[in-house]
Design an enzyme around this catalytic site. Structure first.
Site, PDB file in Angstrom:
ATOM      1  CG  ASP A   7      51.718  36.726  21.381  1.00  0.00           C
ATOM      2  OD1 ASP A   7      52.453  36.587  20.381  1.00  0.00           O
ATOM      3  OD2 ASP A   7      51.767  37.735  22.105  1.00  0.00           O
ATOM      4  CB  SER A   8      56.014  35.261  22.428  1.00  0.00           C
ATOM      5  OG  SER A   8      55.710  36.572  21.999  1.00  0.00           O
ATOM      6  CB  CYS A  70      53.304  34.771  18.063  1.00  0.00           C
ATOM      7  SG  CYS A  70      55.030  35.228  18.315  1.00  0.00           S
ATOM      8  CD  GLU A 154      54.325  41.163  26.750  1.00  0.00           C
ATOM      9  OE1 GLU A 154      54.073  40.514  27.790  1.00  0.00           O
ATOM     10  OE2 GLU A 154      53.609  41.075  25.750  1.00  0.00           O
ATOM     11  CB  CYS A 182      55.320  42.548  15.902  1.00  0.00           C
ATOM     12  SG  CYS A 182      55.534  42.124  17.642  1.00  0.00           S
ATOM     13  CG  HIS A 184      53.742  42.436  21.661  1.00  0.00           C
ATOM     14  ND1 HIS A 184      53.848  41.138  21.251  1.00  0.00           N
ATOM     15  CD2 HIS A 184      53.841  42.416  23.017  1.00  0.00           C
ATOM     16  CE1 HIS A 184      54.019  40.358  22.310  1.00  0.00           C
ATOM     17  NE2 HIS A 184      54.018  41.109  23.391  1.00  0.00           N
TER      18      HIS A 184
HETATM   19  N1  DGL Z   1      54.310  38.468  19.496  1.00  0.00           N
HETATM   20  C1  DGL Z   1      55.549  38.425  18.789  1.00  0.00           C
HETATM   21  C2  DGL Z   1      55.338  38.647  17.293  1.00  0.00           C
HETATM   22  O1  DGL Z   1      54.249  38.815  16.840  1.00  0.00           O
HETATM   23  C3  DGL Z   1      56.569  39.394  19.275  1.00  0.00           C
HETATM   24  C4  DGL Z   1      56.949  39.314  20.705  1.00  0.00           C
HETATM   25  C5  DGL Z   1      58.224  38.582  21.015  1.00  0.00           C
HETATM   26  O2  DGL Z   1      59.313  39.018  20.605  1.00  0.00           O
HETATM   27  O3  DGL Z   1      58.097  37.599  21.730  1.00  0.00           O
HETATM   28  O4  DGL Z   1      56.255  38.662  16.543  1.00  0.00           O
END
Ligand code: DGL
Length: 259
Positions: A7-8, A70, A154, A182, A184
């Site tokens: 993930d990011s 992600c 975050e 997303c 998150h």
């Molecule tokens: N985890 C990313 C997603 O699912 C979102 C977070 C980011 O913008 O890096 O889209």
């Protein structure tokens, strides 16, 4: 061969937790690219470059099955990785994303109108509308970019997240089904449900465990190559106290390591 989860940032830990709970016997390596978060605000070129680096890193860690947890990276990079990168550079590695499994589950009870909340990059890609309409062409799809949510989550600032969700909900009230597009957002799914009490909120942590279990049942050739020592590694590209606190909430004894 281990299972890699990418993930990011730390949002994907929610997905990792769901996978580990469903399939605890395997070895997992989680990689969160916290240094470059948020991906959702970046150009497709950058997202692709960062995702490629992350995938190479996970392959170096002996991951033969990689879940891109992600949505943004899935939207921008998955097709390239599956069609071009893997056949040429990593023919024994299988890479999966989170969008198709989510679309399949959301369509089980979406009849006329469906909403998707996601990062600006995922929204720009239009991937949810495209994939949903491939299966149900007459569906009305409203995709809403919700850019302020990822930074609030975050940081662990849930008061701010609630304020934002309350405002976004005004535009989503009429929807029968809402995809949290997303990784998150499952962390704040109760807040979405609070402000959208009549909407079916589809959260990826509720579905990815079952989806991967089914996938492995259907793909014996991959399942038999997975190692089963039950180990877990959690790696990030940048560390902070805030990250540790968010991570501890999901995995009480977690030790984040820096790559
Ligand atoms: N985890 C990313 C997603 O699912 C979102 C977070 C980011 O913008 O890096 O889209």
């Amino acid at each position: 061969m281990k299972i890699g989860v990418f993930d990011s940032g730390l949002g994907g830990l929610v997905i990792a937790k769901a996978l580990i709970e469903a399939l605890p016997q395997y070895d997992y390596v989680y990689y969160g690219d916290t240094m470059h978060l948020p991906y959702g605000e970046k150009t497709s070129g950058r997202i692709l470059a960062y995702t490629l680096d992350a995938i190479r890193f996970l392959i170096e860690q002996d991951c033969g099955l990689i879940i891109i947890a992600c949505n943004t990276a899935t939207a921008v990079a998955l097709r390239y990785l599956q069609k071009r990168f893997c056949p040429k550079f990593a023919p024994n590695v299988k890479i999966l994303g989170v969008i198709i499994p989510t679309v399949e589950v959301a369509l089980e009870d979406a009849h006329h109108a469906i909403g998707v909340v996601a990062t600006p990059a995922t929204t720009r890609s239009d991937i949810y509308a495209v994939e949903l309409k491939k299966i149900k062409p007459d569906l009305n799809v409203l995709t809403l970019a919700t850019p302020t949510l990822v930074p609030a989550i975050e940081k662990g600032d849930f008061e701010l997240a609630e304020k934002e969700i309350k405002q976004y909900s005004e535009k989503l009230k009429h929807l029968q089904t809402l995809i949290l597009g997303c990784t998150h957002y499952p962390i704040v799914k109760d807040l979405f449900q609070k402000y959208l009490p009549y909407t079916h909120v589809v959260a990826q942590d509720d579905l990815m465990g079952d989806k991967l279990t089914n996938y492995l049942k259907r793909h014996n050739e991959i399942e038999t190559k997975l190692s089963r020592k039950g180990t877990r590694q959690f790696i990030v590209s940048q560390m902070s106290d805030g990250y540790n606190q968010v991570a501890q909430k999901l995995f009480p004894n977690i030790q984040l390591k820096l790559f």
